[in-house]
Design an enzyme around this catalytic site. Structure first.
Site, mmCIF file in Angstrom:
data_model
loop_
_atom_site.group_PDB
_atom_site.id
_atom_site.type_symbol
_atom_site.label_atom_id
_atom_site.label_comp_id
_atom_site.label_asym_id
_atom_site.label_seq_id
_atom_site.Cartn_x
_atom_site.Cartn_y
_atom_site.Cartn_z
ATOM 1 C CE LYS A 22 -1.743 1.978 3.901
ATOM 2 N NZ LYS A 22 -1.560 3.442 3.934
ATOM 3 C CG ASN A 23 2.200 2.852 3.556
ATOM 4 O OD1 ASN A 23 1.055 3.213 3.269
ATOM 5 N ND2 ASN A 23 2.583 2.622 4.800
ATOM 6 C CB CYS A 116 -5.244 6.535 10.202
ATOM 7 S SG CYS A 116 -5.772 5.148 9.191
ATOM 8 N NE ARG A 121 -0.342 10.348 9.651
ATOM 9 C CZ ARG A 121 -0.826 9.393 8.870
ATOM 10 N NH1 ARG A 121 -2.112 9.156 8.846
ATOM 11 N NH2 ARG A 121 -0.031 8.686 8.104
ATOM 12 C CG ASP A 304 2.650 1.660 9.413
ATOM 13 O OD1 ASP A 304 2.281 2.580 10.143
ATOM 14 O OD2 ASP A 304 3.074 1.845 8.255
ATOM 15 N NE ARG A 398 -7.799 5.040 4.719
ATOM 16 C CZ ARG A 398 -7.914 6.172 5.398
ATOM 17 N NH1 ARG A 398 -9.041 6.445 6.007
ATOM 18 N NH2 ARG A 398 -6.946 7.004 5.464
HETATM 19 N N1 EPU Z 1 6.219 14.592 10.487
HETATM 20 C C1 EPU Z 1 6.354 15.932 10.768
HETATM 21 N N2 EPU Z 1 6.374 16.799 9.717
HETATM 22 C C2 EPU Z 1 6.286 16.386 8.437
HETATM 23 C C3 EPU Z 1 6.157 15.020 8.152
HETATM 24 C C4 EPU Z 1 6.119 14.119 9.205
HETATM 25 O O1 EPU Z 1 6.422 16.331 11.910
HETATM 26 O O2 EPU Z 1 6.306 17.243 7.536
HETATM 27 C C5 EPU Z 1 6.151 13.634 11.595
HETATM 28 C C6 EPU Z 1 4.768 12.946 11.659
HETATM 29 O O3 EPU Z 1 3.836 13.726 12.347
HETATM 30 C C7 EPU Z 1 5.099 11.661 12.354
HETATM 31 C C8 EPU Z 1 6.506 11.332 11.846
HETATM 32 O O4 EPU Z 1 7.042 12.573 11.367
HETATM 33 O O5 EPU Z 1 5.133 11.877 13.732
HETATM 34 C C9 EPU Z 1 6.555 10.290 10.756
HETATM 35 O O6 EPU Z 1 5.823 10.703 9.641
HETATM 36 P P1 EPU Z 1 6.159 10.255 8.161
HETATM 37 O O7 EPU Z 1 6.147 11.457 7.314
HETATM 38 O O8 EPU Z 1 7.351 9.352 8.130
HETATM 39 O O9 EPU Z 1 4.874 9.375 7.835
HETATM 40 P P2 EPU Z 1 3.854 9.546 6.668
HETATM 41 O O10 EPU Z 1 4.568 9.781 5.396
HETATM 42 O O11 EPU Z 1 2.759 10.458 7.052
HETATM 43 C C10 EPU Z 1 3.945 6.997 6.047
HETATM 44 C C11 EPU Z 1 2.930 5.918 5.931
HETATM 45 C C12 EPU Z 1 2.410 5.544 7.312
HETATM 46 C C13 EPU Z 1 3.585 5.106 8.172
HETATM 47 C C14 EPU Z 1 4.685 6.180 8.187
HETATM 48 C C15 EPU Z 1 5.926 5.767 8.942
HETATM 49 C C16 EPU Z 1 1.917 6.397 3.796
HETATM 50 C C17 EPU Z 1 0.767 6.911 3.044
HETATM 51 N N3 EPU Z 1 1.825 6.411 5.113
HETATM 52 O O12 EPU Z 1 3.247 8.084 6.640
HETATM 53 O O13 EPU Z 1 1.529 4.465 7.130
HETATM 54 O O14 EPU Z 1 3.143 4.915 9.487
HETATM 55 O O15 EPU Z 1 5.044 6.533 6.843
HETATM 56 O O16 EPU Z 1 6.450 4.587 8.414
HETATM 57 O O17 EPU Z 1 2.898 5.961 3.210
HETATM 58 C C18 EPU Z 1 -0.206 2.985 7.694
HETATM 59 O O18 EPU Z 1 0.071 2.357 6.665
HETATM 60 O O19 EPU Z 1 -1.019 2.560 8.565
HETATM 61 C C19 EPU Z 1 0.440 4.293 7.927
HETATM 62 C C20 EPU Z 1 -0.001 5.136 8.838
#
Ligand code: EPU
Length: 417
Positions: A22-23, A116, A121, A304, A398
């Protein structure tokens, strides 16, 4: 509203084939619009996040052909108009259109993404990256206009190795002039998958999978064929399930390397498994020792899988500990597990939970709090006595491709009602 009904307690055996990640696919689809010809992606899972991205592409007038497990995307006729709040909010990964449209057209007009609610985030790191490349960002009430006369390669240091920010900056930099270096980049396998996809089109990205990624801008990206990597989180979910009620249950079509942290923890707890080249067979586990996990960016223990491990921990012979360092609000599922008999304590700062072991879970009426929280309930229901009904299953659908079919095939009693 549909629900998942599960009657637990059956041993599971046979093979669960793992789908595309998915990701990864949720970034590959927006990335495909950078292609100046047709991009083909295979091993695409049938999940609603992909449907929502398809709707955004259709809204932008891209040509998308979706057949079982495959999408072809041609973006020659894209109209770069506003992505409405309704479309943006459907999923987290809509934010990849920021990097992709900015990279292609030097302008994007869209809203704050959905996803979610497992924490605040923010997307400040994404925006910081776009600004460093030369973009001007205007934000009002969650509506963003990001535009640039010219995108110019530069050095970007991420305060945190964010998956989303790393991919978004790559997307914006791929056609920028000159060289961009991202330091403290995320190193998740999904990042490597996206970089390989773009390199197959002619991009020049080096270092994906390490903490320093270098992108040298190119002008043209040609057609390519690319396969989505196996979903390590789906695989991990079923590996945890197999460790609880598997009898020679095989988790197939995976890259075991991507699951190292989970394999180490389950082995430490006493799970007997055989790791093959592209599969893992769980023989069983009898004496489950309690364990401690701390979620960290890759290659640390993935956040995750934390919620699903909570279900595993209810079956250990003592108390186990989860320390969540990525999200501020990822223990909500514990309150639903509590309805099935789970006992736990969450530390005041919401970063640490202690889960009591040796609990006989009982069927109950529960609700998915988020995608992985929903998966933790499915696993709990499969090991519980009696029948469980899970509501709010749109979260689960999802991210888990054909979950009912896959579990039914290995002997589970599960249906959507
Ligand atoms: N963060 C910031 N600022 C930013 C971006 C992130 O403070 O501009 C913080 C977030 O708030 C969080 C941490 O950094 O505390 C990690 O966020 P990251 O950006 O790495 O996560 P993401 O890109 O929002 C993706 C996956 C998530 C998975 C995370 C970590 C997707 C669509 N989502 O999220 O997947 O948990 O990386 O591996 O790729 C899931 O599949 O259930 C899921 C939540």
């Amino acid at each position: 509203m549909p629900k998942i009904k599960i009657t637990g307690g059956r041993k599971l055996s046979g093979t669960i084939p793992i789908s595309g990640a998915k990701n990864s696919v949720v970034a590959l689809i927006p990335a495909a619009i950078l292609c100046d010809e047709t991009a083909t992606i295979s091993n695409v899972p049938d999940i609603t996040d992909v449907d929502d991205l398809e709707n955004i592409l259709t809204h932008l007038n891209a040509r998308i052909t979706r057949t079982t497990g495959k999408v072809e995307i041609n973006s020659s006729d894209i109209i770069n108009k506003e992505i409405t709040a309704e479309l943006s909010k459907k999923l987290r990964a809509s934010y990849y259109f920021m990097g992709a449209l900015l990279g292609k057209f030097k302008k994007v007009d869209m809203y704050f993404p959905g996803g979610c609610s497992i924490g605040e985030r923010p997307i400040n790191l994404h925006l910081k990256g776009f600004a460093a490349l030369g973009a001007k960002i205007t934000e009002e009430d969650n509506h963003f206009i990001i535009e640039a006369d010219k995108l110019k390669g530069t050095n970007i240091y991420l305060d945190f190795p964010s998956v989303g920010a790393t991919i978004n900056i790559i997307l914006a930099a791929v056609k920028a002039s000159g060289r961009t270096i991202i330091d403290n980049a995320a190193a998740e396998p999904e990042i490597v998958n996206i970089a390989t996809f773009l390199n197959n089109m002619g991009a020049k990205i080096k270092g994906a999978g390490t903490s320093t990624i270098t992108i040298t801008g190119v002008k043209y990206l040609h057609s390519c064929f690319h396969e989505v990597i196996p979903d390590r989180i789906e695989a991990g979910t079923y590996l945890i399930l197999a460790s609880l009620i598997g009898e020679n249950l095989k988790i197939d079509n995976i890259i075991p390397n991507h699951l190292e942290a989970l394999i180490a923890k389950l082995t430490e707890s006493g799970v007997d498994m055989e790791v093959g080249i592209d599969n893992i067979v769980v023989k069983g586990s009898h004496d489950r020792k309690p364990i401690s996990i701390k979620t960290l960016p890759h290659p640390g223990f993935p956040t995750d899988l934390q919620q699903i491990m909570a279900t595993y921990m209810t079956q250990c012979r003592g108390s186990s500990i989860i320390e969540e360092t990525i999200y501020e609000n990822r223990f909500q599922n514990l309150y639903e597990l509590e309805k099935m008999g789970a006992t736990f304590k969450i530390r005041k700062d919401n970063k640490k939970a202690t889960i009591k072991g040796k609990i006989k879970l009982k069927g109950a009426k529960v609700s998915s709090t988020d995608l992985r929280g929903g998966a933790s309930l499915v696993v709990a229901a499969l090991i519980a006595d009696g029948t469980t009904t899970i509501s709010n299953i749109s979260y689960i659908l999802r991210g888990y491709d054909r979950i009912v079919e896959k579990l039914t095939n290995v002997g589970a009693k599960i249906e959507i009602i």
